[in-house]
Design an enzyme around this catalytic site. Structure first.
Site, short mmCIF file in Angstrom:
data_model
loop_
_atom_site.label_atom_id
_atom_site.label_comp_id
_atom_site.label_asym_id
_atom_site.label_seq_id
_atom_site.Cartn_x
_atom_site.Cartn_y
_atom_site.Cartn_z
N ASP A 198 1.10 10.26 4.13
CA ASP A 198 1.73 11.14 5.09
C ASP A 198 0.68 11.96 5.80
O ASP A 198 0.35 13.07 5.39
CB ASP A 198 2.73 12.03 4.35
CG ASP A 198 3.86 12.45 5.26
OD1 ASP A 198 3.87 12.00 6.43
OD2 ASP A 198 4.72 13.21 4.82
N CYS A 251 3.72 47.32 -4.81
CA CYS A 251 4.34 48.46 -5.49
C CYS A 251 3.20 49.33 -5.99
O CYS A 251 2.24 48.84 -6.58
CB CYS A 251 5.18 47.97 -6.67
SG CYS A 251 5.41 49.19 -7.97
N CYS A 288 9.72 50.09 -4.44
CA CYS A 288 9.72 48.95 -5.35
C CYS A 288 11.13 48.75 -5.91
O CYS A 288 11.73 49.71 -6.42
CB CYS A 288 8.74 49.20 -6.50
SG CYS A 288 8.88 47.99 -7.83
N LYS A 326 2.27 4.57 1.53
CA LYS A 326 2.35 5.05 2.91
C LYS A 326 1.96 6.52 2.89
O LYS A 326 2.68 7.37 2.37
CB LYS A 326 3.77 4.89 3.44
CG LYS A 326 3.92 5.30 4.89
CD LYS A 326 5.31 4.97 5.39
CE LYS A 326 5.50 5.22 6.86
NZ LYS A 326 5.23 6.58 7.29
N GLU A 334 0.86 -1.20 0.00
CA GLU A 334 0.00 0.00 0.00
C GLU A 334 0.88 1.23 0.00
O GLU A 334 1.99 1.18 0.51
CB GLU A 334 -0.82 0.08 1.30
CG GLU A 334 -1.76 -1.05 1.54
CD GLU A 334 -1.99 -1.26 3.04
OE1 GLU A 334 -1.88 -0.29 3.82
OE2 GLU A 334 -2.27 -2.40 3.41
N CYS A 378 5.25 50.62 -13.66
CA CYS A 378 6.33 49.77 -13.17
C CYS A 378 6.64 48.72 -14.24
O CYS A 378 5.76 47.94 -14.61
CB CYS A 378 5.92 49.09 -11.87
SG CYS A 378 7.12 47.88 -11.30
N LYS A 421 10.78 3.83 2.16
CA LYS A 421 10.59 5.27 2.02
C LYS A 421 11.00 5.79 0.64
O LYS A 421 11.96 5.31 0.06
CB LYS A 421 11.41 6.01 3.10
CG LYS A 421 11.07 5.62 4.52
CD LYS A 421 9.69 6.06 4.95
CE LYS A 421 9.60 7.54 5.18
NZ LYS A 421 9.90 7.95 6.55
N TYR A 458 -7.91 6.81 4.90
CA TYR A 458 -7.80 5.45 4.37
C TYR A 458 -7.48 4.50 5.52
O TYR A 458 -6.60 4.79 6.33
CB TYR A 458 -6.65 5.34 3.35
CG TYR A 458 -7.02 5.76 1.95
CD1 TYR A 458 -8.26 5.47 1.41
CD2 TYR A 458 -6.10 6.44 1.17
CE1 TYR A 458 -8.58 5.87 0.12
CE2 TYR A 458 -6.42 6.84 -0.13
CZ TYR A 458 -7.66 6.55 -0.64
OH TYR A 458 -7.97 6.94 -1.91
N CYS A 464 10.89 49.72 -9.96
CA CYS A 464 10.58 51.05 -10.49
C CYS A 464 10.80 52.16 -9.47
O CYS A 464 10.71 53.34 -9.80
CB CYS A 464 9.16 51.11 -11.03
SG CYS A 464 7.90 51.12 -9.74
S1 IVH Z 1 0.73 -0.01 8.86
C1 IVH Z 1 1.79 -1.61 13.39
N1 IVH Z 1 0.12 1.08 6.59
O1 IVH Z 1 3.04 5.21 9.02
C2 IVH Z 1 1.85 -0.40 12.55
N2 IVH Z 1 0.99 2.49 8.30
O2 IVH Z 1 5.70 5.02 10.15
C3 IVH Z 1 0.99 -0.56 11.36
N3 IVH Z 1 1.11 4.86 7.69
O3 IVH Z 1 1.99 5.13 12.36
C4 IVH Z 1 1.10 0.60 10.45
N4 IVH Z 1 0.28 4.61 5.65
O4 IVH Z 1 0.50 6.33 10.68
C5 IVH Z 1 0.61 1.29 7.82
N5 IVH Z 1 -0.53 1.91 4.53
C6 IVH Z 1 -0.03 2.11 5.75
C7 IVH Z 1 0.33 3.39 6.23
C8 IVH Z 1 0.85 3.54 7.50
C9 IVH Z 1 0.75 5.47 6.56
C10 IVH Z 1 1.70 5.52 8.86
C11 IVH Z 1 1.03 5.15 10.15
C12 IVH Z 1 2.13 4.67 11.04
C13 IVH Z 1 3.34 5.25 10.40
C14 IVH Z 1 4.56 4.43 10.70
#
Ligand code: IVH
Length: 673
Positions: free
Chosen positions: A119, A428, A410, A117, A115, A434, A316, A225, A413
Site C-alpha cells: 500500500d 494536568c 484536569c 500488494k 506477491e 493527581c 484484497k 519494491y 483531579c
Molecule cells: S501489478 C498493470 N503488483 O496496486 C498494473 N501492483 O491497484 C500492474 N500494487 O497501481 C500492477 N503492489 O500501485 C502490482 N505486487 C504488485 C503491487 C501492485 C502494489 C499497486 C500498484 C497499482 C495498484 C493497483
C-alpha cells in the site's frame, strides 16, 4: 586543474564498491563489511568529490541526500500506460478470474506469480545504459510527474545497475512505500513538532515523494519494491514474470522476498491465507495480494481491458478502515499529565477486530479534523497501531453534533490545565497529587520493562490507591499478604504470589530502576545510557545539566528533566524509601566486572520453559548484552523457545545465529551467569 586519471579511477571504483555494499545491506539484508568500513569508503569518496567537484555526478552515492528544491514537477508522458488492477474480494471472485483466464487461453491449469500488494504509490523508473535517468509517478496512468530527484534519495533504489544483461533502455515499475515503523516514528515527530500527522503509511509515502524539496524526502524512511516493467525490449524479456523479478534482483533492484509461483487457483488461495495470517507482522502495510499469469506469452494473449490487465487481479484483504459514530469523547490523563482525547465509538469491525475507542492524539488534531460528538467518522487500525480517527464524513453530521473543547481543569483531579511549551499538548498541573498520574506512574513502575512486578495489574492498582494502601511506588514494598488477600479478586494464593513478585523485583539493574522512576523523556534507551555512563545513582544525581547534555544521546531538554527530577524533595524521598525497602542493583564492582556479552544483541521469540522473557532479558543485560525486539542484520543471536514467531523466519533469512533454549542456557553458563 585537470583531474588526474588515478583519481578519476579511484572515484569510479569507490562508487562501484559503495553501490555493491548498498545492495548487500539494503536489498539483500546481508552486508559483507562493517558499518565503519562502509563509512570509510563514503568518507573517502566525499573527500575526493569535494576536492574535485567536477567529478560529482547526480548518480553518485553521495548525492542521496537530495538535490536542491524545484518549483514544480514536470509532466512525464508514459510510453506504456500505467494501468490499475481489478479487485477480487472473495474466493469466488478469484475462481471466476482464473476461469476466465483458462477459457481465454484454452488451457487446463495456469501458474501464477503471487506477491503482496503493497500500500504505497506506483512509480516508473527509467534506466538508460544502466543508470537511473528518470522516475515518474503514475498520475492519471498516461501522464505522471517527474519525481526523479526524490526517488534518487530512496536508499534501496539503485542509481546504477549491478551485474550485466540489462537492456539499454527500460522501465522498472513498482511501489514506493513507507515501512510501518518509520511511519510511526515520522508521526511521533510531526506530533511533537505540532505538525499534521499522516493518516496512514500510504499518505505519508505519497506526501514524502511529492515534496518539492528532495532534502525532506531524503529524511523520510521510504522503500521500494519492483513488481513489473514498462518499456522493455520484447526479445530481452525472459519467459516468465517470476524470472524477470529474479533478474531485477540480480541487477540490484529490490523485489519482494515473499513472491512465489503457485499452481492454479488453489495455490493462489493458499498463498492468500498464508499472507493474511502474516499481515499484522509484516514490516509494511499490505492491502492484499496480487496474482499474475506467470508466462509473458500468455499475458500477451490475454491483453488488457480499458483500465486493467486481464492477466492479473488484486485479492484484497479485509479493510483496515471502517465507518462508525463517535458516541463520546473522553479525556485520558497520562503518566506525565498529558491530556489525550479519546473517541468512544459505536463498536465496529476493523480488519477482523472490534474497535470501540480510538485515539484523537491531541486537541489540536481534534480541531484540525473538526471531530464532534455524534459525527460519522472513518476509523482505521493497522498492525499493532492504536486505532485512530482518520476523518469526519461531514455530509453525515447531525444538526446536534457537539464540538469538543479542551478542558480547563484536569477531569480527574481538577487541577489547572497548562499548555506545553511545544504548543500542541496540554497537561494536568497536578503532578503526583493527581490520582490519574499517580496510578499511571505506579503502572509504569511495575511494568515488564521497568521493575517487572508480575501480577500487579491495573485493577489491583486501582484498589490499592482507593483503599489508601499505596500512595507512591515505595509503598508497594510495605504491603503485606494479609492486606492483599482482603482485596477483591485476590485469594491468599495470589496475594502470596504478588508478595513474592515484589520481593523478586527488588533485585534489578540501575537502568531498569532509572526507567521505572518515570523521569520525563527518559525511556529505556536513555536510562541505559545513563546507567552505563554513571554506573551509580549517586553519581548521576550529582551531575549537572551541562555534564548531562554533553553525553551523546542526551539532549539539553532531557538533561533539564533529569536535573529537575532529582531536585524535587518528593522524588528524593521516594527513592530513599525504595532503597530502604531493599531495592538494589549490582553496584559499581559489577559494572567494572568483565561483560562477556558486551555489544552482543539478542532477540527472543517463543516461550522459554526455564525462565520468563524478562528474566532472560535481565540475565543477558547483566552480562553486558542488549535485548531488542526485532531481528536485523545487526542481531547476534535469536533465542527461539516454544512456538517461535516470525522473528525466527527473519533470522533464518538473514543468517543470524539461532539458539535453542539449551544452547542459550549453555551460553549464559559459559559467560558466567
Ligand atoms: S501489478 C498493470 N503488483 O496496486 C498494473 N501492483 O491497484 C500492474 N500494487 O497501481 C500492477 N503492489 O500501485 C502490482 N505486487 C504488485 C503491487 C501492485 C502494489 C499497486 C500498484 C497499482 C495498484 C493497483
Amino acid at each position: 586543474m585537470a583531474v588526474p586519471e588515478a583519481i578519476r579511477r579511484r572515484v569510479e571504483q569507490l562508487r562501484r564498491e559503495i553501490e555493491y555494499h548498498n545492495y548487500r545491506y539494503y536489498v539483500l539484508d546481508s552486508p559483507v563489511i562493517s558499518d565503519a568500513e562502509y563509512d570509510a569508503l563514503m568518507a573517502e569518496l566525499r573527500r575526493l568529490e569535494e576536492q574535485y567537484p567536477e567529478l560529482v555526478t547526480p548518480d553518485s552515492p553521495t548525492q542521496r541526500v537530495g538535490a536542491p528544491p524545484s518549483e514544480a514537477f514536470a509532466p512525464v508522458r508514459h510510453e506504456v500506460p500505467m494501468l490499475s488492477l481489478d479487485n477480487a474480494f472473495t474466493d469466488e471472485e478469484v475462481r471466476a478470474f482464473d476461469r476466465r483466464v483458462r477459457e481465454h487461453l484454452g488451457v487446463e491449469r495456469v501458474d501464477y506469480s503471487c506477491e503482496p500488494k503493497l500500500d504505497g504509490l506506483a512509480i516508473s523508473i527509467l534506466y538508460e545504459n544502466g543508470r537511473l535517468t528518470r522516475a515518474a509517478t503514475r498520475g492519471d496512468g498516461f501522464t505522471g510527474e517527474d519525481v526523479t530527484a526524490n526517488v534518487r534519495t530512496i536508499r534501496t533504489v539503485p542509481l546504477r545497475l549491478l551485474g550485466a544483461g540489462w537492456p539499454e533502455r527500460f522501465e522498472v515499475r513498482g511501489e514506493v512505500f513507507m515501512p510501518i515503523e518509520g511511519f510511526e516514528r515520522l508521526n511521533r515527530w510531526t506530533l511533537r513538532h505540532g505538525e499534521k500527522v499522516f493518516a496512514n503509511p500510504r499518505n505519508a509515502a505519497a506526501g514524502s515523494l511529492r515534496q518539492l524539496d528532495p532534502k525532506i524526502t531524503a529524511q523520510r524512511p521510504l522503500d521500494f519494491y519492483a513488481y513489473g516493467h514498462g518499456v522493455f525490449p520484447r526479445e530481452k524479456l525472459p519467459d516468465t514474470h517470476h524470472e524477470l523479478l529474479d533478474r531485477f534482483l540480480s541487477w540490484g533492484i529490490p523485489v519482494s522476498p515473499l513472491r512465489e509461483v503457485v499452481q492454479g487457483v488453489e495455490g493462489c488461495l493458499r498463498y492468500y491465507r498464508r499472507m493474511l495470517e502474516r499481515r499484522d507482522s509484516l514490516p509494511y502495510e499490505a492491502d492484499g495480494v496480487v496474482y499474475k499469469v506467470n508466462r509473458f506469452q500468455w499475458q500477451e494473449r490475454l491483453g488488457y481491458t480499458a483500465r486493467a490487465p486481464r492477466w492479473a487481479v488484486a485479492h484484497k484483504f479485509p479493510a483496515h478502515e471502517a465507518t462508525t459514530v463517535v458516541e463520546a469523547v473522553e479525556v485520558q490523563v497520562g503518566r506525565t499529565g498529558i491530556l489525550t482525547p479519546v473517541a468512544k465509538l459505536r463498536p465496529v469491525q476493523v480488519g477482523g477486530v472490534t474497535v470501540s475507542s480510538a485515539t484523537l492524539h491531541n486537541f489540536e488534531e481534534v480541531k484540525r479534523k473538526d471531530i464532534r460528538v455524534g459525527d460519522t467518522v472513518i476509523v482505521r487500525r493497522a498492525g499493532e497501531v492504536i486505532p485512530e480517527v482518520v476523518k469526519v464524513i461531514v455530509e453525515k453530521r447531525p444538526p446536534d453534533a457537539k464540538p469538543v473543547e479542551p478542558p480547563e481543569r484536569c477531569p480527574v483531579c481538577g487541577a489547572e490545565v497548562v499548555a506545553d511549551p511545544g504548543g500542541t499538548l496540554i497537561r494536568c498541573s497536578g503532578g503526583l497529587y493527581c490520582p490519574a498520574q499517580r496510578k499511571a506512574a505506579i503502572k509504569h513502575f511495575a511494568s515488564r520493562r521497568a521493575m517487572d512486578i508480575q501480577g500487579l495489574g491495573e485493577k489491583l492498582i486501582d484498589q490499592l490507591l482507593e483503599k489508601g494502601l499505596v500512595r507512591d511506588v515505595a509503598d508497594l514494598y510495605h504491603l503485606t499478604a494479609e492486606q492483599l488477600a482482603r482485596l477483591e479478586r485476590m485469594g491468599p494464593k495470589s496475594a502470596q504470589n504478588l508478595i513474592e513478585a515484589l520481593e523478586k523485583s527488588k533485585h534489578t539493574t540501575l537502568a531498569r530502576f532509572l526507567y521505572a522512576l518515570g523521569i520525563r523523556e527518559v525511556g529505556e534507551v536513555t536510562a541505559q545510557i545513563l546507567a552505563d555512563r554513571f554506573g551509580s545513582l549517586e553519581r548521576l544525581m550529582e551531575a549537572d545539566e551541562a555534564e548531562l547534555a554533553r553525553i551523546p544521546g542526551i539532549g539539553p531538554v532531557v538533561a533539564k528533566h533529569i536535573v529537575a527530577f532529582f531536585r524535587q524533595p518528593h522524588n528524593l524521598e521516594v527513592i530513599e524509601k525504595l532503597r530502604r525497602a531493599g531495592v538494589h542493583w549490582e553496584a559499581e564492582e559489577k559494572a567494572a566486572a568483565p561483560k562477556p556479552l558486551a555489544g552482543k544483541r539478542f532477540v527472543f521469540t517463543g516461550t522459554l520453559s526455564s525462565m520468563s522473557r524478562e528474566e532472560a532479558k535481565r540475565r543477558v543485560e547483566d552480562l553486558g548484552g542488549h535485548v531488542t525486539n526485532s531481528v536485523s542484520k545487526k542481531t547476534d543471536y535469536v533465542v527461539a523457545g516454544e512456538n517461535p514467531g516470525s522473528k525466527l523466519d527473519k533470522a533464518k533469512q538473514l543468517g543470524v545465529k539461532i539458539l535453542d533454549e539449551a544452547e542459550f542456557l549453555a551460553l549464559l553458563r559459559q559467560a558466567g551467569a
